[in-house]
Scaffold this motif. Sequence first.
Motif, PDB file in Angstrom:
ATOM      1  N   VAL A 108      33.659  23.639  38.261  1.00  9.20           N
ATOM      2  CA  VAL A 108      34.807  22.935  37.684  1.00  9.20           C
ATOM      3  C   VAL A 108      34.666  22.738  36.167  1.00  9.20           C
ATOM      4  CG1 VAL A 108      35.430  21.798  39.843  1.00  9.20           C
ATOM      5  CG2 VAL A 108      33.844  20.656  38.275  1.00  9.20           C
ATOM      6  N   ASP A 121      37.357  37.621  28.901  1.00  8.79           N
ATOM      7  CA  ASP A 121      38.328  36.679  29.469  1.00  8.79           C
ATOM      8  C   ASP A 121      37.660  35.833  30.561  1.00  8.79           C
ATOM      9  OD1 ASP A 121      40.326  37.603  27.913  1.00  8.79           O
ATOM     10  OD2 ASP A 121      41.308  38.801  29.473  1.00  8.79           O
ATOM     11  N   LEU A 144      48.985  34.920  42.915  1.00 12.99           N
ATOM     12  CA  LEU A 144      50.041  34.840  43.930  1.00 12.99           C
ATOM     13  C   LEU A 144      50.621  33.439  43.889  1.00 12.99           C
ATOM     14  CD1 LEU A 144      49.829  36.015  47.621  1.00 12.99           C
ATOM     15  CD2 LEU A 144      50.297  33.615  47.156  1.00 12.99           C
ATOM     16  N   ARG A 162      47.471  31.155  44.804  1.00  9.56           N
ATOM     17  CA  ARG A 162      46.134  31.699  45.030  1.00  9.56           C
ATOM     18  C   ARG A 162      45.457  31.816  43.680  1.00  9.56           C
ATOM     19  NH1 ARG A 162      45.656  37.118  48.416  1.00  9.56           N
ATOM     20  NH2 ARG A 162      46.425  38.083  46.531  1.00  9.56           N
ATOM     21  N   ILE A 195      32.165  32.296  43.453  1.00 11.55           N
ATOM     22  CA  ILE A 195      31.724  32.481  44.834  1.00 11.55           C
ATOM     23  C   ILE A 195      30.829  31.324  45.257  1.00 11.55           C
ATOM     24  CG2 ILE A 195      30.265  33.938  46.299  1.00 11.55           C
ATOM     25  CD1 ILE A 195      31.403  36.358  44.808  1.00 11.55           C
ATOM     26  N   MET A 205      30.462  49.457  31.687  1.00  7.45           N
ATOM     27  CA  MET A 205      30.761  49.554  30.256  1.00  7.45           C
ATOM     28  C   MET A 205      31.773  50.662  30.000  1.00  7.45           C
ATOM     29  SD  MET A 205      29.036  47.288  28.561  1.00  7.45           S
ATOM     30  CE  MET A 205      29.044  47.908  26.856  1.00  7.45           C
ATOM     31  N   ARG A 206      31.517  51.817  30.620  1.00  6.96           N
ATOM     32  CA  ARG A 206      32.402  52.973  30.404  1.00  6.96           C
ATOM     33  C   ARG A 206      33.793  52.720  30.973  1.00  6.96           C
ATOM     34  NH1 ARG A 206      27.284  57.020  31.611  1.00  6.96           N
ATOM     35  NH2 ARG A 206      26.299  56.468  29.643  1.00  6.96           N
ATOM     36  N   TYR A 207      33.870  51.961  32.059  1.00  2.00           N
ATOM     37  CA  TYR A 207      35.174  51.615  32.635  1.00  2.00           C
ATOM     38  C   TYR A 207      35.897  50.562  31.794  1.00  2.00           C
ATOM     39  CZ  TYR A 207      34.648  54.056  37.174  1.00  2.00           C
ATOM     40  OH  TYR A 207      34.533  54.996  38.173  1.00  2.00           O
ATOM     41  N   GLY A 208      35.214  49.987  30.830  1.00  2.00           N
ATOM     42  CA  GLY A 208      35.855  48.969  29.992  1.00  2.00           C
ATOM     43  C   GLY A 208      35.771  47.568  30.555  1.00  2.00           C
ATOM     44  N   PHE A 209      34.808  47.318  31.468  1.00  2.00           N
ATOM     45  CA  PHE A 209      34.680  45.977  32.045  1.00  2.00           C
ATOM     46  C   PHE A 209      33.857  45.059  31.148  1.00  2.00           C
ATOM     47  CE2 PHE A 209      34.947  47.848  36.610  1.00  2.00           C
ATOM     48  CZ  PHE A 209      36.261  48.209  36.357  1.00  2.00           C
ATOM     49  N   SER A 223      33.877  44.272  46.662  1.00  2.00           N
ATOM     50  CA  SER A 223      33.862  44.966  45.379  1.00  2.00           C
ATOM     51  C   SER A 223      33.256  46.329  45.566  1.00  2.00           C
ATOM     52  CB  SER A 223      33.011  44.201  44.370  1.00  2.00           C
ATOM     53  OG  SER A 223      33.755  43.176  43.787  1.00  2.00           O
ATOM     54  N   PRO A 267      31.588  50.140  39.986  1.00  2.00           N
ATOM     55  CA  PRO A 267      30.991  49.238  38.994  1.00  2.00           C
ATOM     56  C   PRO A 267      31.609  47.845  39.138  1.00  2.00           C
ATOM     57  CG  PRO A 267      31.669  51.296  37.968  1.00  2.00           C
ATOM     58  CD  PRO A 267      32.247  51.305  39.355  1.00  2.00           C
ATOM     59  N   GLU A 304      34.688  40.035  37.529  1.00  2.00           N
ATOM     60  CA  GLU A 304      35.667  39.837  38.610  1.00  2.00           C
ATOM     61  C   GLU A 304      35.007  39.887  39.985  1.00  2.00           C
ATOM     62  OE1 GLU A 304      40.013  41.958  39.471  1.00  2.00           O
ATOM     63  OE2 GLU A 304      38.363  43.038  38.564  1.00  2.00           O
ATOM     64  N   ILE A 335      35.937  34.823  43.857  1.00  2.00           N
ATOM     65  CA  ILE A 335      36.762  34.905  45.053  1.00  2.00           C
ATOM     66  C   ILE A 335      37.981  34.038  44.721  1.00  2.00           C
ATOM     67  CG2 ILE A 335      35.412  33.071  46.193  1.00  2.00           C
ATOM     68  CD1 ILE A 335      37.039  36.064  47.981  1.00  2.00           C
ATOM     69  N   TYR A 336      38.774  33.684  45.711  1.00  2.00           N
ATOM     70  CA  TYR A 336      39.939  32.861  45.412  1.00  2.00           C
ATOM     71  C   TYR A 336      40.040  31.736  46.430  1.00  2.00           C
ATOM     72  CZ  TYR A 336      41.591  36.066  49.008  1.00  2.00           C
ATOM     73  OH  TYR A 336      41.696  36.810  50.167  1.00  2.00           O
ATOM     74  N   TYR A 381      39.503  49.155  47.497  1.00  2.00           N
ATOM     75  CA  TYR A 381      40.075  50.052  46.507  1.00  2.00           C
ATOM     76  C   TYR A 381      39.076  51.136  46.160  1.00  2.00           C
ATOM     77  CZ  TYR A 381      37.235  46.836  43.745  1.00  2.00           C
ATOM     78  OH  TYR A 381      36.200  46.074  43.290  1.00  2.00           O
ATOM     79  N   HIS A 421      39.564  52.489  25.866  1.00  2.00           N
ATOM     80  CA  HIS A 421      39.772  51.349  26.773  1.00  2.00           C
ATOM     81  C   HIS A 421      41.121  50.672  26.567  1.00  2.00           C
ATOM     82  CE1 HIS A 421      35.126  51.078  27.304  1.00  2.00           C
ATOM     83  NE2 HIS A 421      35.679  51.826  28.224  1.00  2.00           N
TER      84      HIS A 421
END
Lengths: 471, 471
Positions: A24, A98, A106, A118, A123, A412-416, A429, A432, A436, A440-441, B441, B466
Amino acid sequence: MSLTESTPEAAARAASIAARTLAVLPVSDRNEALTAMHDALLANKQAILAANARDMTLATQASQSGHLSQSVLKRLDLSRPGKYDDMLSGILDVRRLDDPIGKIDLRTRLDDGLELERVSCPIGVLLIIFEARPEVIANIAALAIKSGNAAILKGGKESSNSFETIATVIGTALEATKVPNAAVQLVKTRDVIDQLLGLDRYIDLVIPRGGNELVRYVKDHTKIPVLGHADGLCSVYLHRDADRDVAVKVVVDAKCDYPAACNAAETLLVHEDVLRTVLPAVAEALLAKGVSLRCDEKSKAALKESLAPSSAVLVQDATEEDFNTEFLDLVMAVKTVPGYPSASQSTTNGDSGSVSGDDTSLELAIAHINTHGSKHTDCIVTASSAAAEKFMSAVDSAGVYWNASTRFADGMRYGFGTEVGISTNKIHSRGPVGLEGLTIYKYKLRGHGQTAAEYGEGKGKRRYKHEKLAP
Amino acid sequence: MSLTESTPEAAARAASIAARTLAVLPVSDRNEALTAMHDALLANKQAILAANARDMTLATQASQSGHLSQSVLKRLDLSRPGKYDDMLSGILDVRRLDDPIGKIDLRTRLDDGLELERVSCPIGVLLIIFEARPEVIANIAALAIKSGNAAILKGGKESSNSFETIATVIGTALEATKVPNAAVQLVKTRDVIDQLLGLDRYIDLVIPRGGNELVRYVKDHTKIPVLGHADGLCSVYLHRDADRDVAVKVVVDAKCDYPAACNAAETLLVHEDVLRTVLPAVAEALLAKGVSLRCDEKSKAALKESLAPSSAVLVQDATEEDFNTEFLDLVMAVKTVPGYPSASQSTTNGDSGSVSGDDTSLELAIAHINTHGSKHTDCIVTASSAAAEKFMSAVDSAGVYWNASTRFADGMRYGFGTEVGISTNKIHSRGPVGLEGLTIYKYKLRGHGQTAAEYGEGKGKRRYKHEKLAP
């Protein structure tokens, strides 16, 4: 962070309580903790490098007596140029990402004054087991804090001195922040792992980073969900219409860029029709990089014809086991995919759409990958978008690529921005995993005293509105 | 669908192969299979009801000799008014739902001509173990087919005749469709469950539906991820400023609407300040519905004062164990949350924002739920939005409600159209799980021969772009 001396159960219980506080905390408090970590690691660089030098002395002795590999020694060394700075900037990178927490994906109006949403949340408690790489502890602590998860860390024993010093430095720094001390705990002895793996009451997710032996051991000894991959058996398939230059570039990079990586290719599937056109160029380029090829009969025969005798020596016979092996080395298994007369070949007009004969070959390649692969990352080299789309739909892997090296499978290559690991799981998941993957939600429902009994199909009952609202 | 006579391993392997065909079927083919199922079940209603009558005869005998509960008997009976039609319309409901497969939720341009996308796909093979409710088999087959997953089904033995007839009817109907026969298989004998739970090589997810004994057994005997909930220990907390009418409505519905459901409330937490204002009205309403109250000392004393002696008889002493018990019956445990002098009470101006004393009570209520609850669904009754938001952030449950009955925790009520089950897991899917929970996914990467070695920080290296693209 604390260097815990308590029992595994007490440590896990403390983590579980700390997790509730951490969950929190606003992102500003979590980011401030990352700043404090960063500054303390910068200020205590000399002490940490001195501890690392003690680890290096012991490890060098072990290496000289043959008890430790050179690669472990290399990973252990925090004094290599740029490594310490990379560790520091990694923390700031995570700080810049972020906030993964509190994202609403949702929103539904169930009825007037009864709204469901949602929202992403941490986790809970992570158990992270990793290799003897001192910089990883800072990286993982940063990821855990940013995602609002408590973490129990266990690192490779060769880094003990480095880890303890880093943990103490980070722990002291965090004391001035809102992050509770028990939110990140380092456990020291290896024998506590089995006990921690039994604490599914407190620990929500285990992330083993390291060799497949470790991952298998963890999976076999816990009921806690495990995120990761034991194997990385990636394949590249050269279709009938594969472009030769693309094939050479993709296969050489996939095999040779970093052969010990999980996203390196291990198997090369070759359509029969390109055994004498595309394969020789690919094989020559691989052989020039020192790769041994383990070929099935047809591909070996084709290479014997086209290669110089001096090169052909590196072409060996494949066994069935080679197609189930993650070599993690300069070795590649080569298998021929049978070609069939293509229905439209007599009337071909240069169109590269799929045709029935090619479909059969493609299906065989897909079936090979789905049977022998590890669901990590697989690639097709083809000029046909129809073949590529079919391959990408039907291959059951976390990454399915068209004309691109399997080595791109990386956070890194995926831009995460960063990566917790690469998952070959089928739930939660896949591929990579960035921040995220550590969330969980939960569903929040805000009402005004509504009861479920008021709603239904009967007379006098209220109907649900189920209006989708913008998140 | 087939009624499998093969070994569990052969059945699972066949399911895993069928899953690959099913995974690439367009939604039109999957929907056509649902239509075929629906029509066949409609056409064969008499044969199915006759089989169900045979199950009912055996079950009635077992019930009369005390070997089977009335509730099992009731669930088994497919001839009850509306039940068969509900089963049929359930299939059409699933057909109408949006296709959960092929949804793109992330697109990134890594570089010119190198695009990454994340697209939803089926998980693979599901093992679904469920109770003796004949209509569930049709519902689950529909969900599996719609989501592109193969499924191995094992239903409660009391429904054997109904299941076999339904499986044969559905199997025959599916033969005329593109869905492979092995995509949905019914296994008959209970003793195969242990073997199936060992087949993590082929089965990707187990969904046990039924009592917590079954769920615990499954969790203890498999390495396959398990989706579901063992317990549903839901709580309602009446805060200091709870509205009396809202409290009565919410608590009575949460406890009495369907006491045997997992989303029924089991524990009532009451702020000390409302023991004599709100609690008596709630208790009277509950007692009028036949609920026994198991009270701690303070709440019992308050009720003894305010209730008529005839009602007060139903007020009993709680044991510590009562606060860890899912009664699934007309019993509710009542616990007092200590009140503290509120910092702003002397200057109160009717504002219902949180104040320090109330914060302590709220934190105690939250801690009780996080310690004793099952992370299913919990509710706060309060007039204060600050208290509600704090409760909803800090309670670590799949559903966190403000002034609404816990009974809303349900896929239909959430507007998901249907429900696979309710999950108290901390990863993948949480709360009511709809079709989306049966998907994962994969990452598709489309390139033009790019290699990972081309990219980097050094001179002459390409940089990643990216660029986020619209999905």
